[in-house]
Design a protein around this motif. Sequence first.
Motif, PDB file in Angstrom:
ATOM      1  N   ASP A   1       0.828  -1.214   0.000  1.00 29.85           N
ATOM      2  CA  ASP A   1       0.000   0.000   0.000  1.00 29.85           C
ATOM      3  C   ASP A   1       0.859   1.260   0.000  1.00 29.85           C
ATOM      4  OD1 ASP A   1      -2.340  -1.477  -0.013  1.00 29.85           O
ATOM      5  OD2 ASP A   1      -2.488  -1.533   2.160  1.00 29.85           O
ATOM      6  N   SER A   2       1.788   1.354   0.926  1.00 27.65           N
ATOM      7  CA  SER A   2       2.661   2.540   0.953  1.00 27.65           C
ATOM      8  C   SER A   2       3.576   2.553  -0.264  1.00 27.65           C
ATOM      9  CB  SER A   2       3.469   2.590   2.244  1.00 27.65           C
ATOM     10  OG  SER A   2       4.323   1.477   2.364  1.00 27.65           O
ATOM     11  N   CYS A   3       3.922   1.374  -0.758  1.00 29.29           N
ATOM     12  CA  CYS A   3       4.701   1.282  -1.996  1.00 29.29           C
ATOM     13  C   CYS A   3       3.928   1.906  -3.148  1.00 29.29           C
ATOM     14  CB  CYS A   3       5.027  -0.181  -2.295  1.00 29.29           C
ATOM     15  SG  CYS A   3       5.572  -0.502  -3.978  1.00 29.29           S
ATOM     16  N   ALA A   4       2.657   1.550  -3.279  1.00 33.42           N
ATOM     17  CA  ALA A   4       1.833   2.101  -4.358  1.00 33.42           C
ATOM     18  C   ALA A   4       1.726   3.618  -4.237  1.00 33.42           C
ATOM     19  CB  ALA A   4       0.446   1.470  -4.328  1.00 33.42           C
ATOM     20  N   THR A   5       1.572   4.113  -3.015  1.00 37.50           N
ATOM     21  CA  THR A   5       1.502   5.554  -2.801  1.00 37.50           C
ATOM     22  C   THR A   5       2.793   6.230  -3.239  1.00 37.50           C
ATOM     23  OG1 THR A   5       0.011   5.203  -0.924  1.00 37.50           O
ATOM     24  CG2 THR A   5       1.082   7.352  -1.086  1.00 37.50           C
ATOM     25  N   ALA A   6       3.917   5.630  -2.882  1.00 35.18           N
ATOM     26  CA  ALA A   6       5.217   6.185  -3.271  1.00 35.18           C
ATOM     27  C   ALA A   6       5.387   6.192  -4.787  1.00 35.18           C
ATOM     28  CB  ALA A   6       6.341   5.384  -2.614  1.00 35.18           C
TER      29      ALA A   6
ATOM     30  N   GLY B   1      -1.569   9.379   3.517  1.00 36.85           N
ATOM     31  CA  GLY B   1      -2.049   8.103   4.029  1.00 36.85           C
ATOM     32  C   GLY B   1      -1.973   7.041   2.955  1.00 36.85           C
ATOM     33  N   SER B   2      -2.056   5.775   3.365  1.00 39.26           N
ATOM     34  CA  SER B   2      -1.969   4.691   2.379  1.00 39.26           C
ATOM     35  C   SER B   2      -2.829   3.501   2.791  1.00 39.26           C
ATOM     36  CB  SER B   2      -0.515   4.268   2.166  1.00 39.26           C
ATOM     37  OG  SER B   2       0.097   3.916   3.389  1.00 39.26           O
ATOM     38  N   ALA B   3      -4.041   3.775   3.265  1.00 41.77           N
ATOM     39  CA  ALA B   3      -5.002   2.701   3.541  1.00 41.77           C
ATOM     40  C   ALA B   3      -5.859   2.513   2.301  1.00 41.77           C
ATOM     41  CB  ALA B   3      -5.871   3.057   4.740  1.00 41.77           C
TER      42      ALA B   3
ATOM     43  N   LYS C   1      -7.848   3.438  14.459  1.00 43.57           N
ATOM     44  CA  LYS C   1      -8.314   4.820  14.417  1.00 43.57           C
ATOM     45  C   LYS C   1      -7.196   5.745  14.899  1.00 43.57           C
ATOM     46  CE  LYS C   1     -12.705   7.138  15.416  1.00 43.57           C
ATOM     47  NZ  LYS C   1     -13.959   7.035  16.188  1.00 43.57           N
ATOM     48  N   TYR C   2      -6.925   6.776  14.116  1.00 38.27           N
ATOM     49  CA  TYR C   2      -5.862   7.737  14.405  1.00 38.27           C
ATOM     50  C   TYR C   2      -4.478   7.087  14.376  1.00 38.27           C
ATOM     51  CZ  TYR C   2      -9.982  10.244  16.002  1.00 38.27           C
ATOM     52  OH  TYR C   2     -11.222  10.804  16.079  1.00 38.27           O
ATOM     53  N   ASP C   3      -4.284   6.110  13.474  1.00 38.78           N
ATOM     54  CA  ASP C   3      -2.934   5.596  13.270  1.00 38.78           C
ATOM     55  C   ASP C   3      -2.368   6.284  12.034  1.00 38.78           C
ATOM     56  OD1 ASP C   3      -4.207   4.403  11.134  1.00 38.78           O
ATOM     57  OD2 ASP C   3      -3.444   2.389  11.539  1.00 38.78           O
ATOM     58  N   CYS C   4      -1.378   5.667  11.385  1.00 35.74           N
ATOM     59  CA  CYS C   4      -0.769   6.350  10.243  1.00 35.74           C
ATOM     60  C   CYS C   4      -1.668   6.337   9.009  1.00 35.74           C
ATOM     61  CB  CYS C   4       0.607   5.770   9.917  1.00 35.74           C
ATOM     62  SG  CYS C   4       0.601   4.022   9.502  1.00 35.74           S
ATOM     63  N   SER C   5      -2.886   5.757   9.137  1.00 40.84           N
ATOM     64  CA  SER C   5      -3.877   5.974   8.081  1.00 40.84           C
ATOM     65  C   SER C   5      -4.504   7.357   8.228  1.00 40.84           C
ATOM     66  CB  SER C   5      -4.969   4.901   8.139  1.00 40.84           C
ATOM     67  OG  SER C   5      -5.688   4.993   9.352  1.00 40.84           O
ATOM     68  N   SER C   6      -4.328   7.979   9.389  1.00 40.51           N
ATOM     69  CA  SER C   6      -4.792   9.349   9.596  1.00 40.51           C
ATOM     70  C   SER C   6      -3.738  10.288   9.035  1.00 40.51           C
ATOM     71  CB  SER C   6      -5.005   9.622  11.089  1.00 40.51           C
ATOM     72  OG  SER C   6      -6.008   8.794  11.606  1.00 40.51           O
ATOM     73  N   ALA C   7      -4.081  10.959   7.976  1.00 42.18           N
ATOM     74  CA  ALA C   7      -3.117  11.794   7.277  1.00 42.18           C
ATOM     75  C   ALA C   7      -3.842  13.006   6.714  1.00 42.18           C
ATOM     76  CB  ALA C   7      -2.449  10.979   6.161  1.00 42.18           C
ATOM     77  N   ASP C   8      -3.136  13.771   5.894  1.00 42.89           N
ATOM     78  CA  ASP C   8      -3.768  14.939   5.282  1.00 42.89           C
ATOM     79  C   ASP C   8      -4.610  14.537   4.074  1.00 42.89           C
ATOM     80  OD1 ASP C   8      -2.735  16.958   7.033  1.00 42.89           O
ATOM     81  OD2 ASP C   8      -0.778  16.607   6.123  1.00 42.89           O
TER      82      ASP C   8
ATOM     83  N   ILE D   1      -4.677   6.583  -2.391  1.00 46.88           N
ATOM     84  CA  ILE D   1      -5.142   5.228  -2.737  1.00 46.88           C
ATOM     85  C   ILE D   1      -6.342   4.803  -1.904  1.00 46.88           C
ATOM     86  CG2 ILE D   1      -2.814   4.554  -3.428  1.00 46.88           C
ATOM     87  CD1 ILE D   1      -2.804   2.757  -0.855  1.00 46.88           C
ATOM     88  N   GLY D   2      -6.958   5.717  -1.173  1.00 48.70           N
ATOM     89  CA  GLY D   2      -8.073   5.364  -0.302  1.00 48.70           C
ATOM     90  C   GLY D   2      -9.313   4.895  -1.034  1.00 48.70           C
ATOM     91  N   GLY D   3      -9.363   5.108  -2.359  1.00 49.38           N
ATOM     92  CA  GLY D   3     -10.488   4.641  -3.149  1.00 49.38           C
ATOM     93  C   GLY D   3     -10.120   3.530  -4.100  1.00 49.38           C
ATOM     94  N   VAL D   4      -8.988   2.867  -3.840  1.00 50.29           N
ATOM     95  CA  VAL D   4      -8.506   1.826  -4.753  1.00 50.29           C
ATOM     96  C   VAL D   4      -8.426   0.499  -3.998  1.00 50.29           C
ATOM     97  CG1 VAL D   4      -6.686   1.143  -6.367  1.00 50.29           C
ATOM     98  CG2 VAL D   4      -7.132   3.570  -5.954  1.00 50.29           C
ATOM     99  N   SER D   5      -8.868  -0.573  -4.637  1.00 51.22           N
ATOM    100  CA  SER D   5      -8.866  -1.883  -3.987  1.00 51.22           C
ATOM    101  C   SER D   5      -7.462  -2.478  -3.969  1.00 51.22           C
ATOM    102  CB  SER D   5      -9.806  -2.848  -4.716  1.00 51.22           C
ATOM    103  OG  SER D   5      -9.247  -3.233  -5.960  1.00 51.22           O
TER     104      SER D   5
END
Length: 714
Positions: free
Chosen positions: A362-367, A515-517, A529-536, A540-544
Amino acid sequence: MGHYVTLATCNLNQWALDFEGNRDRILQSIKEAKKNGASLRVGPELEICGYGCLDHFLENDLYDHCWDMYLQILGNPDTHGLLLDIGMPVMHRSIKYNCRLLSHDGKILLIRPKLYLANDGNYREMRYFTPWNRPQYYEDFKLPKNARKVTGQSSVLFGDCVVDTLETTVAAETCEELFTPQSPHISMALDGVEIYTNSLGLHHELRKLDTRLQLITEATKKCGGVYLYANQKGCDGDRLYYDGCACIVVNGEMVAQALQFSLSDVEVVTATIDLDDVRSFRNQKLAAMQAVASTLYHHIDTTIELSPSANVWNGIAPTSPIPVRIHSAAEEIALGPACWLWDYLRRCRAAGFFLPLSGGIDSCATAVIVHLMCRLVVAAVENHDHQVISDVKSLVHDDSFVPKTPQELADKLFHTAFLGTENSSGDTRSRAKELAAKIGSFHVDLNMDTAVSAVISVFEVATGRKPIFKVFGGSQTENLALQNIQARLRMVLSYMFAQLLPWTRLKTGGLLVLGSANVDECLRGYLTKYDCSSADINPIGGVSKTDLKRFILWAEKEFDMPILKQFLDATPTAELEPITADYVQSDEIDMGMTYDELSRFGRLRKVDKCGPVAMFVKLYHEWSQPPRSLTADQVAEKVKKFWFFYAINRHKMTTMTPAYHAEQYSPDDNRFDLRPFLINPRFPWASKQIDEIVAEMKRHEIDTKSLQEDLTVD
């Protein structure tokens, strides 16, 4: 003799409430249309104020500002000589309408309100506007005082009319009207309209462009005519990315198509049409009896000449048809979020992005999406896009900086960090480091065990009890708490690094935390809740998860990045529990369902509007067949488990990071998926009904088996 007319449509990267910037982009598009010889120009829906103003549409000031900008456009001599179709909201008799304003040489010909409003999914037009649900009806509109001074007119027609030029008839259709069962262009065609304009504020969703283009081409394949489709492009201030793709279609064939994704603020496409082709086509296709029996529009008679007779002899020729261009889903995942990120960054004027790079996919895809953003920016710089060059220099605070490679730009704008603990593996750490080096981000590699230990110590001092992980004999409650504190501390550290990393490099400003959830984890609530999925923001939040894997596979080949294969092959894991000889944490085992199953649950719940019982019935028919061959009990268990975790975690969606909208089953609570967040997770009545259906299926199986045995004995 041919009747040649050159027409222009455009993508505009408008920004909600950026009145002067929007005005300037409209003016640029008009000038480019004139330069290309066009005699008609159409722009996107609500282009003067921006489509996504949301509740700002309730403010009367907005309507005054729109008139101010519109009159500046009309009064500019550079806009004369074309028939203009411009979009803005208008207040008529104290009621607010979404309108198209048609003008020529500084005179308003018609204000055409939208007949049918978009009011589902991400759209709330009925919250702000009233539909003009009176086809072919019109009345007088008294112009504001400042408009009378500029135009010399006291009133203009307001309603559903068409405009006659010396050669043809033009009419406006607006966005949602194309998607309605009885679209206005049908009755327009029957009354002789040959050129339709349609202005949209249509956002990107994966695999949806072909549906849109099919409707556009079908609009003229049956009725004949010329269809000009204009669209907003870019992030205008919210979760949506408007994906452009302005086009011109003649008799069902594409003759001009703009890009779906790009960094250009203004993109104009033109085509030269022979109106005789439309008439010839209609002679074969259009039912004369229907045309004679149709209700007539009010025709506004003008002396506008769209097709000067000299056009036939001065070297101008009709534009030939071209193939329709549609991106693959992997390319859409790459290009849409990348363009959205660039718009967001340049408009909020942050110093760049910060991403907790975990070593997972997930974070890879964001990067990789940020890497593609850098590639697009460098390509635009090489193409001498002055707006992009100006934005780059502004963001890095260096008027001499011109990036030559994506890595050079990433070093300035992109910061990553591996926030490891004793539960992190060497493989994830090394993958994160290698990927950061490949894309050029400024990377920090650290362990945060001291911070985790400090928080646990505070709890131990306060209570006298020290929680331990389940693998060491602790309870599920202790195990979950110990995982959550790691996840939440990553969020705290992410924001600290985002604020201070530029400072350590002697740079000004702060970074936006990414974020990268993915959408499946959000749907299931498989995040803290309020982990590193909490971001600005979250690209990718709308991608499976399944689509992210396809994207990474595409990127590995497209960008020649072998390191991405390691991310694909790795087992998805949160790495929040200790790794032992007998245990390695796995996301899918923790969730109790696979990512593919989550995607199916999500589509049935949101897109097909299924509750628990309907979902069970549909999935039983699907999953009871090979290759899965699940029993009714097994399907029922999976469905109940999904709805249980969906319900108990629904509250997390109220605080989710704003994510790029890409998928129809997005669980975004703030705009798209408006459902309660306190629900009985057992769904007792639905569960009883599922149990009854399962029992009935079992009885049927027993009866069928007995009958077969009887027949065998006989």
